[in-house]
Design a protein around this motif. Structure first.
Motif: not given
Length: 454
Positions: A102-103, A118-121, A126-129
């Motif tokens: 994901v970017t 639930p959601l997140a940006i 997070i990009e490292r996973f």
């Protein structure tokens, strides 16, 4: 009993026969949105000019073997945590890795399980996973629209609409089509600007707090100068009966040589017992489970919820019985950790209790580390994060089904001595999380109020 009237038109439109769908909070949210749309404008997430919604194909995930090139993997609900860590490692050569990446700026929507919604940006952290297929990706190029959509989906109205669309006889699911059909009302331009600005600042501050903590962790490990050796579990290890006798433990993990060597290195660098600098408490007994609505009580955290910034399935204990639950209350600047669960499920991971969670309740499955006089809480947090300390916690956990770490065992672990380090920045980072949360709450509350007033 809840009773409602449904028109034939609704049956035809929704292709649903289950009564729970028409009696849900989502149905009420749908009526509210429809009422608003009679007078105002809206955007629909299914509009390709606005958003691209997708998720990877479900396939078999291949984990990386020892020594194989890998990418770190986290599970869907890990995105809701303050500082998620890799759950496992996926093979670069045996998976379609690009489809799982994901970017920054991608809205990640949980779409499977009883607590979906639930959601997140995604941010740089997070990009490292890589993430699996149980997260729907929502890409919105226009930043203003992206933050407004994120605010709406985080309101009670948005969450109700998401929950009303779920299907599944055993496990609840949301599909891409469920997301695409959501219509998002547009309030006045000046109100949108205010909401968007708050969400933008919230996302920026939260991401900065994550980066700050992650950076502090790396600097601290380097400053301590002790590293846990990488060992091949396939080779195993041996232990003499003399070493086992009197220790009341026959599980192999307790005697892992790499952990013993790491402890020796910490001792040689001036390491101390945790009990010398802190008191460890794990409340005994159980509270009476008299749960109440949010407006009538204080939040209660379980082990996994402790790690979450966006808490899934929050319960509340009544204000009227505060004295009965006093021993379960959290204190500001304490370090808390999940004390029961699974070793591979973040058992022992520290969380700094900031002002926003002061006075909250935490179950007896959560341990508390209280700094002794003159000891900086930030020091204890960084020490507990150290990989060699986390390895010790994993080794002392016991239990045939549910792993548990007892307070008296925790007090015996060896942590690095206090060194020159900016420990005050730990508290600053957690205060940043609080500020980010407050901005998000303000934005979502304002949007909810505007939609209900129309």
């Amino acid at each position: 009993m809840r009773v409602g009237t449904v028109s034939k038109k609704d049956f035809t439109k929704n292709s649903r026969l289950d009564s729970s769908y028409y009696l849900s909070d989502g149905a009420a949210a749908e009526r509210l949105v429809n009422s608003f749309l009679k007078q105002g404008k809206y955007i629909q997430l299914g509009d390709k000019k606005i958003a691209t919604i997708w998720q990877p194909n479900r396939n078999i995930i291949a984990y990386a073997g020892e020594g194989e090139e890998y990418v770190p993997y986290i599970q869907p609900y890990d995105i809701l945590e303050y500082l998620p860590e890799e759950r496992s490692r996926l093979s670069i050569h045996k998976n379609d890795i690009n489809s799982l990446r994901v970017t920054e700026g991608t809205i990640l929507q949980t779409c499977s399980g009883r607590n979906l919604g639930p959601l997140a940006i995604a941010d740089k952290y997070i990009e490292r996973f890589v993430l699996g297929s149980d997260l729907i990706r929502i890409n919105i190029e226009n930043a203003r629209t992206r933050y407004y959509v994120y605010a709406f989906l985080n309101t009670g109205i948005g969450q109700a609409l998401l929950h009303s669309s779920k299907t599944g006889s055993v496990i609840d699911h949301l599909s891409i089509k469920d997301i695409e059909k959501i219509r998002i009302p547009l309030v006045a331009e000046k109100d949108i600007d205010e909401i968007v600005e708050k969400i933008k600042d919230s996302v920026f501050i939260f991401s900065a707090a994550r980066d700050k903590l992650y950076g502090l962790k790396k600097k601290y490990i380097e400053a301590v100068g002790v590293y846990r050796e990488k060992v091949s579990l396939a080779e195993g290890w041996s232990c003499s009966f003399r070493n086992i006798r009197g220790k009341k433990r026959i599980d192999a993990a307790y005697y892992e040589p790499a952990i013993e060597r790491a402890v020796e290195k910490i001792k040689n660098h001036g390491g101390v017992r945790l009990s010398d600098v802190a008191e460890v408490i794990k409340p005994s007994g159980r509270y009476k489970t008299n749960y109440v609505g949010k407006e009538y009580g204080k939040p209660l955290l379980s082990g996994r919820q402790l790690l979450q910034n966006q808490i899934v399935g929050m319960k509340y204990l009544p204000f009227s019985s505060t004295s009965s639950y006093k021993k379960f209350q959290l204190k500001e600047n304490d370090i808390a950790y999940p004390a029961d669960g699974r070793v591979e499920g973040r058992l022992g991971t520290p969380v700094y209790i900031s002002k926003s969670r002061k006075g909250w309740y935490a179950s007896g499955h959560i341990g508390r580390i209280k700094a002794r006089e003159g000891i900086a809480p930030g020091y204890l947090y960084m020490a507990m994060l150290h990989p060699a300390v986390q390895a010790q916690i994993s080794s002392i956990a016991c239990g045939s089904v549910v792993d548990a770490v007892y307070a008296e065992d925790m007090e015996q672990i060896i942590i690095p001595e206090k060194i020159e380090f900016p420990y005050e920045q730990v508290g600053e980072a957690w205060n940043m999380f609080d500020r980010a949360d407050q901005l998000k709450i303000e934005a979502c509350s304002k949007l909810s109020k505007l939609l209900k007033e129309k």
